[in-house]
Design an enzyme around this catalytic site. Structure first.
Site, mmCIF file in Angstrom:
data_model
loop_
_atom_site.group_PDB
_atom_site.id
_atom_site.type_symbol
_atom_site.label_atom_id
_atom_site.label_comp_id
_atom_site.label_asym_id
_atom_site.label_seq_id
_atom_site.Cartn_x
_atom_site.Cartn_y
_atom_site.Cartn_z
ATOM 1 N N CYS A 70 0.831 -1.212 0.000
ATOM 2 C CA CYS A 70 0.000 0.000 0.000
ATOM 3 C C CYS A 70 0.865 1.261 0.000
ATOM 4 C CB CYS A 70 -0.986 -0.023 1.160
ATOM 5 S SG CYS A 70 -2.374 1.126 0.944
ATOM 6 N N HIS A 104 -4.155 -5.024 0.349
ATOM 7 C CA HIS A 104 -3.711 -5.440 1.683
ATOM 8 C C HIS A 104 -3.801 -6.963 1.820
ATOM 9 C CE1 HIS A 104 -3.558 -1.604 4.222
ATOM 10 N NE2 HIS A 104 -3.733 -1.206 2.962
ATOM 11 N N GLU A 147 -2.894 -8.784 4.167
ATOM 12 C CA GLU A 147 -3.081 -9.203 5.554
ATOM 13 C C GLU A 147 -4.511 -9.082 6.051
ATOM 14 O OE1 GLU A 147 -3.247 -4.881 5.865
ATOM 15 O OE2 GLU A 147 -2.080 -6.258 4.627
#
Length: 739
Positions: free
Chosen positions: A102, A192, A194
């Protein structure tokens, strides 16, 4: 990778830009395993740990690779926004494998002459398809497309020195989602990996670490690391971020305490009936809507002369400590000591960070290792205001921000099993209370006979005007479009002034009937002998939201994001449709990922037990998730660390939490005080339960004037009209008692 017959760890340097998802990435990295090297160890620094990347260069040879996490800001603005990321991608860094996520992706692309621009349609907490372009080892084992979560206001354009690896398509057109820098081991992803809703995030990290290991073998970086391996380097950098526990754990003692058990009616009203019979001071945490998971227990706490009272004033940097209604201490004397400079046993000069140490050191000697099956045996009970959060700026105020009372005698009621317990840590449970508990009338299941309305009087209700809210709403949108925040919980407070003061207990009687909730609280802190009503802190709460529950090994958070008002045309099915729209989905997912991050910073194992369930309350439907952390027992950290670390509640701030709290402080221009804080207990058997102070009334002057806060999460998908309607719906839950 081995040295002297032993495998070396795979050492990863993680650069954190104060994001609320950073530790989700860190744990994803640490969970990877490889047969040809030791465990994966991550060393974390902030993006402002060093003023310039040149100060970091001497450390890079000790690391197999660098992972740059997400974060707020725009890399175009240089070090003012992104710290050392602005200078990280120079020639001396070229030989180090890097993965940027990001913000890290954007900073990497900018260094290669890519343009960074604002999206026409911003994506925060939205799950999108990502398509692969070409064949890259970074995406080995992937299908041609997969789903992943996006949190970004900005995007990067293609550039000659960037190899496109993945893209997505939406209203903005085709957008770059992953790249490699030509001829360098530098990779980046805009999405993202995660996030809870991202697919194959662990595989991406595993592939990158494999690429880093292979590159290091080809270039000899692994040999250089073996020759210069120095564990002290990792320890030194690891100390940059303070990870000291609040208190050092002791082996809990085993003690016999007084417990008397009763069979009672299966009704939440029992708690309120008992309180009605009592003339003694009481602090009440009552479920007024029984539920096995979020309203099973009610607790009546009975302070006495042995009860220590801890009150913290963050603005004054003072903590007062005294016994409940100490005969040697008056309110005026304590105020003199509090605002003076003379030394006193009653006043500690400490900031809010030190207050946590004071509380931890007090309780660690009182923790016991038995009776774990009961939620509360005695311990600290009270409220912690919004300003007790470490990252919340202090505002000048003489009002207390925290008040905790040590309780030795209490009554516990299990509404699901129909059991009641009189409990005393000091073996001296009050006989007058036992007489009340022995009364046969408590065994019946009759409805409580309380009036539904307050006594006739006039209330001056001062609510914030729509124009001021609109201006604040626009300011939030501006910050989110710039990339400063993904979500901002904007709040407003209403003041209620009765012509004739009404007893707090009388208001509570009406409030719990009009708006029953699993976490109702009645706290009237009459803790000094000469305390007048206009000097008394009171909290009346019918909160639906558990903030944090813990025991010796696990903890649980239940964030609420998304609210729909009940009514003749609003059934559960219709509410589910509304609460699962992209806006509400994004709100809840962002806070869910934030909470996972907060727990992962301290605990090794975190799991989402429930994802976006719709729960029904008296006046609203709400979207709720459940996140559980495990491993406290074998950790240096305690539940108190989790509480301190997680405040203020993410559902009341937004994300990223640190910068969003600072932005909201400037936009709201007032203290939140008790509102947005938490209320609950920490028991001596190391059980605890804390609820968020929403749908509550609080007063610093015994009820001469009451305050009621309400707010809602602003995202880029929010509308001014929709957020105002939600805010008013929440206000009505508490204000209905005055109308």
């Amino acid at each position: 990778m081995a040295i002297g017959g032993a495998q070396l760890p795979l050492n990863v340097l993680f650069i954190d830009s104060y994001d609320s998802f950073s530790y989700n990435v860190v744990r994803l990295v640490e969970q990877q395993t490889f047969s040809d090297c030791g465990e994966v160890q991550v060393t974390i620094i902030h993006n402002d740990t060093f003023a310039h990347a040149s100060e970091l260069n001497s450390y890079l040879k000790y690391f197999d690779c660098v992972v740059i996490g997400p974060g707020p800001g725009n890399p175009v603005n240089g070090s003012a926004d992104v710290g050392l990321l602005a200078t990280l991608f120079d020639d001396k860094t070229a030989s180090v494998p890097i993965l940027g996520i990001c913000l890290g992706f954007q900073a990497m692309c900018l260094s290669q002459a890519s343009q960074i621009a604002e999206l026409d349609t911003i994506k925060h907490g939205q799950v999108c398809r990502v398509y692969l372009s070409g064949d890259s080892a970074l995406f080995h084992g992937y299908p041609s497309f997969f789903k992943s979560t996006r949190y970004h206001s900005l995007h990067a354009y293609e550039a000659p020195n960037l190899i496109p690896l993945a893209y997505t398509k939406d209203e903005n057109g085709q957008l770059l989602m992953a790249v490699q820098v030509k001829n360098l081991p530098w990779y980046g992803v805009q999405y993202h990996p995660e996030s809870h809703c991202s697919e194959l995030g662990g595989l991406l990290i595993n592939n990158f670490l494999k690429l880093a290991l292979e590159y290091n073998k080809l270039t000899g970086r692994d040999k250089a690391k073996r020759e210069d391996y120095n564990p002290e380097v990792y320890e030194k950098l690891g100390r940059v971020i303070d990870k000291t526990p609040v208190y050092r754990k002791l082996v809990p003692s085993t003690e016999e305490i007084y417990i008397k058990e009763y069979n009672v009616a299966h009704t939440p009203n029992l708690t309120l009936k008992i309180c009605d019979e009592m003339n003694q001071p009481k602090l009440v945490m009552a479920s007024s809507s029984g539920d096995e998971h979020r309203g099973q227990w009610s607790i009546i706490c009975l302070p006495n002369g042995n009860s220590d009272v801890f009150t913290h004033y963050s603005s004054l940097k003072r903590t007062t400590i005294h016994k409940w209604r100490d005969s040697n201490l008056s309110w005026h004397h304590l105020q003199h000591l509090l605002k003076g400079t003379e030394q006193s046993a009653y006043v500690l000069q400490e900031d809010k960070d030190q207050f946590w140490n004071t509380v931890g050191d007090f309780m660690k000697h009182k923790l016991i290792g038995n009776y774990a099956d009961l939620p509360f045996l005695g311990g600290l009970v009270g409220t912690l205001g919004y300003e007790m959060g470490d990252i919340v700026p202090n505002n000048p105020s003489d009002y207390p921000d925290a008040k905790l009372v040590y309780i030795e005698n209490s009554i516990l009621i299990n509404h699901i099993k129909g059991k009641m317990y009189a409990v005393s840590l000091s073996q001296d449970f009050p006989p007058t209370i036992l007489k009340i508990l022995d009364s046969p009338k408590l065994l019946d299941n009759s409805p409580i006979k309380w009036p539904m309305n307050l006594p006739e009087t006039c209330f001056d209700i001062i609510t914030p005007n729509d124009h001021s809210y609109s201006s604040a709403f626009d300011a939030c949108q501006e910050h989110m479009h710039r990339g400063d925040s993904y979500e901002m919980c904007l709040t407003r407070q209403t003041c209620i002034r009765p012509d004739v003061p009404i007893q707090p207990w009388r208001i509570f009687q009406t409030l719990v009937q009009r708006n029953p909730a699993p976490f109702s609280s009645f706290f009237e802190f009459s803790d000094l002998i000469d305390l007048r009503k206009d000097q008394t802190l009171c909290l009346l709460s019918t909160s639906p939201e558990r903030f944090l529950q813990w025991n010796r090994d696990t903890c649980e958070l239940r964030p609420i994001k998304g609210t729909v008002k009940k009514g003749p045309t609003m059934c559960r099915e219709r509410a589910i449709e509304i609460l699962k729209t992209p806006k509400e989905f994004g709100e809840n997912l962002m806070i869910l990922d934030l909470i996972r991050n907060d727990l992962y910073e301290l605990l090794p194992r975190v799991q989402v037990q429930e994802f976006m369930a719709v729960e029904e309350y008296q006046t609203v439907y709400q979207l709720v998730s459940v996140v559980k952390g495990e491993g406290l027992a074998n950790s240096p950290y305690s539940g108190l660390d989790v509480l301190k670390h997680s405040l203020p509640a993410g559902s009341m701030t937004g994300a990223p939490k640190k910068i969003t709290v600072q932005l909201l402080h400037d936009i709201e221009r007032s203290r939140r005080g008790i509102y947005s804080g938490v209320t609950g207990y920490w028991s001596v058997n190391d059980n605890a339960d804390w609820s968020v102070n929403i749908r509550c009334l609080y007063s610093y002057d015994g009820g001469l004037q009451w305050y009621c806060g309400a707010g809602g999460a602003i995202t880029v998908l929010s509308t001014r009209e929709g957020e105002l309607e939600e805010l008013k719906t929440k206000l009505e839950s508490a204000l209905q008692v005055f109308t």
